[in-house]
Design a protein around this motif. Structure first.
Motif, mmCIF file in Angstrom:
data_model
loop_
_atom_site.group_PDB
_atom_site.id
_atom_site.type_symbol
_atom_site.label_atom_id
_atom_site.label_comp_id
_atom_site.label_asym_id
_atom_site.label_seq_id
_atom_site.Cartn_x
_atom_site.Cartn_y
_atom_site.Cartn_z
ATOM 1 N N ILE A 113 109.588 8.972 97.267
ATOM 2 C CA ILE A 113 110.005 8.245 98.473
ATOM 3 C C ILE A 113 111.526 8.123 98.503
ATOM 4 N N LEU A 114 112.124 7.806 97.366
ATOM 5 C CA LEU A 114 113.589 7.698 97.302
ATOM 6 C C LEU A 114 114.270 9.032 97.616
ATOM 7 N N ALA A 115 113.670 10.135 97.191
ATOM 8 C CA ALA A 115 114.242 11.452 97.498
ATOM 9 C C ALA A 115 114.262 11.674 99.006
ATOM 10 N N TRP A 116 113.155 11.353 99.672
ATOM 11 C CA TRP A 116 113.096 11.501 101.129
ATOM 12 C C TRP A 116 114.044 10.515 101.813
ATOM 13 N N ALA A 118 116.845 9.415 100.552
ATOM 14 C CA ALA A 118 118.190 9.971 100.351
ATOM 15 C C ALA A 118 118.465 11.080 101.358
ATOM 16 N N LEU A 119 117.472 11.923 101.621
ATOM 17 C CA LEU A 119 117.625 12.969 102.633
ATOM 18 C C LEU A 119 117.884 12.337 103.996
ATOM 19 N N PHE A 120 117.087 11.352 104.357
ATOM 20 C CA PHE A 120 117.243 10.677 105.636
ATOM 21 C C PHE A 120 118.636 10.056 105.772
ATOM 22 N N VAL A 121 119.055 9.323 104.757
ATOM 23 C CA VAL A 121 120.352 8.639 104.798
ATOM 24 C C VAL A 121 121.490 9.645 104.893
ATOM 25 N N ASN A 122 121.409 10.728 104.123
ATOM 26 C CA ASN A 122 122.481 11.727 104.155
ATOM 27 C C ASN A 122 122.599 12.408 105.509
#
Length: 128
Positions: A113-116, A118-122
């Motif tokens: 979930i954190l990986a996704w 991080a993708l969203f935030v970036n």
């Protein structure tokens, strides 16, 4: 870093195919339907995240630090989430004490979930 991401994505994807075939053809004789469904969940999430890694390798807009963060979260998440699911689904075939890794599945899921996230935030932080 991009080469490592591509290689890891390809390896995780290949391993998902191997484990999926292993589950569908060999484990079918030894596991219950519920255990097979659980095993397949591990395979499915592993493949989803192989695709995520391959997608990340194509992006030019991410900083090396952002890529490394998403990569590390994804790889650790797949190992903990899918790996623990494989062990839990096949626990009656091994001498492995599943109580040792009961925390690994939710922790791995949280890392994914954190990986996704991080993708969203970036992507959200970028100007269009």
């Amino acid at each position: 870093m991009k080469r490592r991401i591509i290689l890891t994505g390809a390896f995780i994807g290949m391993l998902a195919i191997i484990l999926g075939a292993f589950g569908a053809h060999l484990l079918k004789k030894y596991l219950s339907v519920e255990q097979l469904v659980t095993f397949e969940t591990g395979v499915r999430y592993q493949m989803y995240h192989a695709f995520l890694l391959l997608f990340l390798s194509t992006r030019k807009e991410f900083t090396p630090k952002a890529l490394k963060t998403m990569y590390n979260l994804t790889v650790a998440g797949v190992i903990l989430f899918s790996g623990s699911i494989y062990l839990l689904a096949t626990k009656n075939l091994t001498l492995f004490d599943s109580q040792i890794i009961v925390f690994a599945t939710p922790l791995g899921g949280f890392l994914l979930i954190l990986a996704w996230l991080a993708l969203f935030v970036n992507i959200f932080k970028q100007k269009s």
